[in-house]
Scaffold this motif. Structure first.
Motif, PDB file in Angstrom:
ATOM      1  N   PRO A  48     -10.239  12.808   4.547  1.00 25.56           N
ATOM      2  CA  PRO A  48      -9.569  11.999   3.527  1.00 25.56           C
ATOM      3  C   PRO A  48      -8.719  10.917   4.179  1.00 25.56           C
ATOM      4  O   PRO A  48      -8.310  11.058   5.332  1.00 25.56           O
ATOM      5  CB  PRO A  48      -8.702  13.020   2.791  1.00 25.56           C
ATOM      6  N   PRO A  49      -8.443   9.832   3.463  1.00 26.56           N
ATOM      7  CA  PRO A  49      -7.589   8.773   4.016  1.00 26.56           C
ATOM      8  C   PRO A  49      -6.237   9.333   4.440  1.00 26.56           C
ATOM      9  O   PRO A  49      -5.656  10.169   3.742  1.00 26.56           O
ATOM     10  CB  PRO A  49      -7.442   7.796   2.846  1.00 26.56           C
ATOM     11  N   GLY A  50      -5.747   8.879   5.588  1.00 26.05           N
ATOM     12  CA  GLY A  50      -4.499   9.393   6.123  1.00 26.05           C
ATOM     13  C   GLY A  50      -3.280   8.829   5.422  1.00 26.05           C
ATOM     14  O   GLY A  50      -3.339   7.779   4.776  1.00 26.05           O
ATOM     15  N   ASP A  51      -2.168   9.543   5.558  1.00 24.49           N
ATOM     16  CA  ASP A  51      -0.908   9.116   4.940  1.00 24.49           C
ATOM     17  C   ASP A  51       0.244   9.403   5.888  1.00 24.49           C
ATOM     18  O   ASP A  51       1.188  10.115   5.563  1.00 24.49           O
ATOM     19  CB  ASP A  51      -0.710   9.847   3.610  1.00 24.49           C
ATOM     20  N   SER A  52       0.152   8.834   7.103  1.00 27.68           N
ATOM     21  CA  SER A  52       1.218   9.008   8.073  1.00 27.68           C
ATOM     22  C   SER A  52       2.512   8.412   7.540  1.00 27.68           C
ATOM     23  O   SER A  52       2.517   7.338   6.943  1.00 27.68           O
ATOM     24  CB  SER A  52       0.842   8.326   9.392  1.00 27.68           C
ATOM     25  N   VAL A 273      -5.771  -1.922   6.901  1.00 22.03           N
ATOM     26  CA  VAL A 273      -5.108  -0.714   7.371  1.00 22.03           C
ATOM     27  C   VAL A 273      -6.073   0.175   8.132  1.00 22.03           C
ATOM     28  O   VAL A 273      -7.294   0.126   7.926  1.00 22.03           O
ATOM     29  CB  VAL A 273      -4.483   0.090   6.204  1.00 22.03           C
ATOM     30  N   ASN A 274      -5.509   0.977   9.022  1.00 23.04           N
ATOM     31  CA  ASN A 274      -6.274   2.024   9.682  1.00 23.04           C
ATOM     32  C   ASN A 274      -6.444   3.166   8.674  1.00 23.04           C
ATOM     33  O   ASN A 274      -5.467   3.752   8.219  1.00 23.04           O
ATOM     34  CB  ASN A 274      -5.537   2.521  10.926  1.00 23.04           C
ATOM     35  N   ARG A 275      -7.695   3.475   8.318  1.00 24.92           N
ATOM     36  CA  ARG A 275      -7.953   4.422   7.235  1.00 24.92           C
ATOM     37  C   ARG A 275      -7.400   5.817   7.527  1.00 24.92           C
ATOM     38  O   ARG A 275      -6.837   6.468   6.644  1.00 24.92           O
ATOM     39  CB  ARG A 275      -9.458   4.520   6.974  1.00 24.92           C
ATOM     40  N   SER A 276      -7.547   6.267   8.763  1.00 28.18           N
ATOM     41  CA  SER A 276      -7.170   7.640   9.075  1.00 28.18           C
ATOM     42  C   SER A 276      -5.651   7.847   9.093  1.00 28.18           C
ATOM     43  O   SER A 276      -5.187   8.968   9.017  1.00 28.18           O
ATOM     44  CB  SER A 276      -7.757   8.059  10.432  1.00 28.18           C
TER      45      SER A 276
END
Length: 327
Positions: A48-52, A273-276
């Motif tokens: 899933p797309p990351g949410d750092s 954006v970087n997806r991960s």
């Protein structure tokens, strides 16, 4: 900007932190992005797309990019993210760092970035995929970005395209508001621009083919340079190649002519954006708040406040977002 140290210290972003990330980005480029997903497998993204919660916002190091990066950081801060800004002027460095997650978010220009990725993937001689059609440009850009682990968010209203300006007195005298008006006038035009203008389809060839403008020659003074604008101001040249967000036209008594037949590519500002790490709905929603308010005219005015009034980008960005009710 009279105090470089103030910029470095803003909101706790230290030079040491910036250097650490920059060195990592440089090392990443040198190693062929070994620390991130391989290009062979990036198009098989299943996580899933990351949410750092800690995000590095990249800036390309010029005024407009600095301003947008500051606005991105402020909006993400408000949404609960911890951010820092890293300035990396070279796209050859910051784009691989974006792929690897050393940088998480970068403001880009749709058509320019699409063509840059296209050349990277398909070679320098690849047929350009950026065009005046925003929908087609975005489709091509996203197709190129996804396999590299990147997500291109929706564009806003602001666009930084090539544009052409003439002296206000010249425009009044000949009743010029658009490039079509200039073409119909039959006036002979000497154009202040870069050397490449004689070959680029958006420049001399396009002005002749699309608008029927009688370009008698190109004065190689550069794109939007002070020298080029002064040449038009003095009457030595009749028109200058610049950009739609040029903040200094008034200082030289110049005015843009509208590109009413859409010769220029759709260089709308888009967050990439970087997806991960930053592909979540939270990031997309926070940045999308800027899309409904920031216009090309607004961006030109913000550039002016930094370049002419010598205000800090972070101060200008914060005041703008406050005025628009976004902070």
């Amino acid at each position: 900007m009279t105090d470089a140290n103030a910029r470095r210290a803003v909101r706790g972003r230290t030079w040491r932190a910036r250097c650490a990330v920059l060195l990592a980005a440089v090392a990443l480029l040198a190693s062929g992005c070994d620390s991130g997903p391989s290009l062979e497998t990036q198009n098989e993204v299943t996580a899933p797309p990351g949410d750092s919660k800690h995000l590095v916002i990249g800036s390309a190091g010029f005024t407009e990019s600095d301003l947008i990066a500051q606005m991105y950081a402020l909006l993400l801060d408000k949404a609960g993210y911890d951010t820092e800004i890293l300035s990396v002027a070279n796209r050859e460095l910051y784009e691989p760092a974006l792929e690897s997650g050393q940088i998480d978010v970068v403001p880009e220009y749709a058509a320019t970035f699409a063509d840059w990725l296209n050349a990277k993937v398909n070679g320098a001689d690849a047929k350009p995929v950026g065009s005046p059609d925003l929908d087609a440009t975005m489709k091509a850009l996203r197709k190129l970005a996804v396999p590299r682990g990147l997500t291109v968010l929706d564009p806003g209203r602001a666009v930084d395209q090539n544009a052409f300006a003439v002296a206000k007195s010249y425009a009044r005298q000949h009743r010029l508001k658009t490039l079509s008006d200039l073409g119909r006038s039959g006036l002979k035009v000497r154009l202040a621009a870069g050397d490449e203008c004689v070959q680029r389809p958006y420049c001399e060839p396009g002005l002749k083919k699309v608008y029927g403008i009688d370009v008698t020659g190109v004065d190689p003074k550069g794109v939007g340079t002070t020298q080029a604008k002064k040449a038009v101001q003095s009457g030595q040249d009749q028109m200058v190649l610049t950009t739609t967000t040029d903040a200094t036209l008034d200082e030289f008594g110049l005015v843009l002519l509208a590109d009413d037949k859409h010769l220029q590519n759709a260089d709308y500002i888009v967050p990439v954006v970087n997806r991960s790490r930053a592909g979540s709905k939270g990031v997309a929603h926070a940045l999308a708040r800027l899309n409904t308010v920031l216009t090309t005219k607004d961006l030109a005015d913000l550039n002016r406040q930094v370049d002419s009034w010598r205000r800090l980008p972070e101060d200008v960005a914060k005041k703008y977002l406050e005025d628009k009710g976004l902070l």
